[in-house]
Design a protein around this motif. Structure first.
Motif, PDB file in Angstrom:
ATOM      1  N   TRP A  57       8.344   1.629   2.075  1.00 50.52           N
ATOM      2  CA  TRP A  57       8.740   2.941   1.585  1.00 50.52           C
ATOM      3  C   TRP A  57       7.616   3.927   1.869  1.00 50.52           C
ATOM      4  O   TRP A  57       6.469   3.543   2.108  1.00 50.52           O
ATOM      5  N   TYR A  58       7.964   5.210   1.852  1.00 46.52           N
ATOM      6  CA  TYR A  58       6.942   6.245   2.027  1.00 46.52           C
ATOM      7  C   TYR A  58       7.367   7.496   1.272  1.00 46.52           C
ATOM      8  O   TYR A  58       8.527   7.910   1.335  1.00 46.52           O
ATOM      9  N   TRP A  59       6.414   8.080   0.534  1.00 48.86           N
ATOM     10  CA  TRP A  59       6.661   9.284  -0.256  1.00 48.86           C
ATOM     11  C   TRP A  59       5.873  10.423   0.381  1.00 48.86           C
ATOM     12  O   TRP A  59       4.669  10.525   0.231  1.00 48.86           O
ATOM     13  N   PHE A  60       6.563  11.264   1.130  1.00 52.71           N
ATOM     14  CA  PHE A  60       5.899  12.276   1.943  1.00 52.71           C
ATOM     15  C   PHE A  60       5.102  13.275   1.121  1.00 52.71           C
ATOM     16  O   PHE A  60       3.981  13.634   1.476  1.00 52.71           O
ATOM     17  N   THR A  61       5.655  13.768   0.021  1.00 49.81           N
ATOM     18  CA  THR A  61       4.951  14.809  -0.728  1.00 49.81           C
ATOM     19  C   THR A  61       3.695  14.293  -1.413  1.00 49.81           C
ATOM     20  O   THR A  61       2.820  15.065  -1.774  1.00 49.81           O
ATOM     21  N   ARG A  62       3.612  12.973  -1.608  1.00 53.00           N
ATOM     22  CA  ARG A  62       2.419  12.392  -2.235  1.00 53.00           C
ATOM     23  C   ARG A  62       1.570  11.591  -1.259  1.00 53.00           C
ATOM     24  O   ARG A  62       0.522  11.062  -1.632  1.00 53.00           O
ATOM     25  N   ASP A  63       2.050  11.487  -0.022  1.00 55.96           N
ATOM     26  CA  ASP A  63       1.326  10.762   1.020  1.00 55.96           C
ATOM     27  C   ASP A  63       0.982   9.347   0.554  1.00 55.96           C
ATOM     28  O   ASP A  63      -0.154   8.890   0.639  1.00 55.96           O
ATOM     29  N   LYS A  64       2.003   8.663   0.033  1.00 56.47           N
ATOM     30  CA  LYS A  64       1.822   7.292  -0.438  1.00 56.47           C
ATOM     31  C   LYS A  64       2.961   6.428   0.075  1.00 56.47           C
ATOM     32  O   LYS A  64       4.053   6.920   0.346  1.00 56.47           O
ATOM     33  N   GLY A  65       2.693   5.134   0.180  1.00 56.56           N
ATOM     34  CA  GLY A  65       3.728   4.228   0.643  1.00 56.56           C
ATOM     35  C   GLY A  65       3.234   2.798   0.585  1.00 56.56           C
ATOM     36  O   GLY A  65       2.135   2.522   0.115  1.00 56.56           O
ATOM     37  N   GLY A  66       4.059   1.886   1.080  1.00 50.78           N
ATOM     38  CA  GLY A  66       3.656   0.491   1.088  1.00 50.78           C
ATOM     39  C   GLY A  66       4.835  -0.430   0.900  1.00 50.78           C
ATOM     40  O   GLY A  66       5.959  -0.145   1.335  1.00 50.78           O
ATOM     41  N   GLY A  67       4.598  -1.558   0.207  1.00 52.44           N
ATOM     42  CA  GLY A  67       5.629  -2.545  -0.033  1.00 52.44           C
ATOM     43  C   GLY A  67       6.155  -2.483  -1.451  1.00 52.44           C
ATOM     44  O   GLY A  67       5.961  -1.497  -2.170  1.00 52.44           O
ATOM     45  N   ALA A  68       6.787  -3.571  -1.881  1.00 56.40           N
ATOM     46  CA  ALA A  68       7.441  -3.592  -3.193  1.00 56.40           C
ATOM     47  C   ALA A  68       6.453  -3.441  -4.347  1.00 56.40           C
ATOM     48  O   ALA A  68       6.727  -2.742  -5.324  1.00 56.40           O
TER      49      ALA A  68
END
Length: 324
Positions: free
Chosen positions: A57-68
């Motif tokens: 997953w990736y959260w553009f507005t927070r510049d975060k992502g990764g796995g479960a």
């Protein structure tokens, strides 16, 4: 009383992180919207995308992502241990919860650029000798005050607003041994990218300043003089900087994505394409290796080997002529 620390086996951690994020999100009360063949979006969460295979997953507005595991940590505010425990229990008891919205962020203060060193020699040596960036390009960017060396001998890359005020800065250690130290300067605004302005209707988009400079170095090696595209660095795979740059440059009609040749780069490119393809012509230039700097280093190495071989041949011929 002795407190026993909770430890997970490698198999347990792998099992937790292999939980399908889409299934988890559905069972946790989120609404999901399929936005393409390869991705889903959680509406009203500012660009939070989940890959269709449910592995990242990736959260553009927070510049975060990764796995479960990272998904549960971010969405529920849990620690790593709590997230693993939660995921390991999914097969037996899926608990529906209300996602916690984080408190409103405090207003950012003024960004203060790191203190300058009294020399540029470490930055110059690192960029030219280690990263193999074109020498004249490095000096051009130093003269434009887009690069300098801080007191810790690190490279500092600067992004300016339209008035020429520094709004963003990132740093990268110049050490070639051990782990690289990198990050953004406190209170940086990622929407103001490190960039090389152009005057065409096309913008080339990179993940890092070094990849941007590597790409321009390729052009100089091949003596391509008619390149006048805009070039910007996102500092990640979020489109925050691209969004502002397009707003500030309404003449741009084409976007060339030059993100890394890895999962994150492919994921970021796909999300940017989905967001902008209705208004812009979008293409992707994929490096042969992981990124354009890796390609540049390899190219320069091969050129040097070829030049040395030619020199050896010339010297042998000269010796043979003397003997004859």
């Amino acid at each position: 009383m002795t407190v026993r620390k909770l430890r997970f086996t490698d198999e347990q951690i792998e099992a937790a992180n292999s939980v399908n994020i889409l299934d988890y999100a559905r069972n946790s009360g989120y609404s999901l919207k399929q936005v393409s063949r390869n991705s889903f979006k959680i509406p009203k969460y500012g660009g939070l995308y989940i890959d269709s295979n449910g592995h990242k997953w990736y959260w553009f507005t927070r510049d975060k992502g990764g796995g479960a595991i990272q998904f549960v940590m971010e969405m529920e505010g849990k620690t790593w241990v709590e997230a693993v425990k939660r995921l390991l229990g999914l097969s037996n008891n899926i608990e529906v919860f209300t996602p916690k919205h984080k408190a409103t962020k405090e207003e950012k203060g003024e960004m203060i650029l790191p203190e300058k060193n009294n020399t540029y020699k470490h930055v110059i040596a690192y960029l030219i000798e280690t990263r193999r960036i074109d020498k004249s390009l490095v000096y051009d960017l130093i003269n434009q005050k887009k690069i300098y060396e801080n007191k810790y001998k690190s490279c500092v890359f600067i992004g300016y607003d339209k008035e020429g005020i520094p709004r963003y800065a990132s740093f990268r250690s110049t050490n070639t041994k051990g782990k690289a130290y990198r990050g953004d300067v406190k209170n940086s605004d990622k929407s103001f990218p490190f960039c090389v302005e152009g005057n065409s209707d096309t913008v080339n988009v990179f993940e890092s300043p070094i990849d941007l400079m590597s790409y321009l170095s390729f052009l100089r090696i091949y003596d391509i003089t008619d390149f006048n595209n805009h070039c910007i660095s996102l500092g990640c795979i979020s489109d925050t900087a691209l969004e502002r740059y397009l707003e500030d440059n309404p003449n741009i009609k084409k976007i060339i994505l030059c993100l890394d040749n890895d999962e994150a780069g492919s994921f970021g490119s796909e999300k940017i394409k989905e967001k902008y393809e209705d208004k812009y012509t979008i293409s992707r230039h994929v490096p042969k290796g992981k990124d354009f700097n890796e390609d540049l280093v390899e190219l320069v190495r091969n050129i040097e080997i070829s030049q040395q071989n030619n020199k050896d041949i010339e010297e042998r011929n000269e010796v043979q002529e003397l003997i004859i």
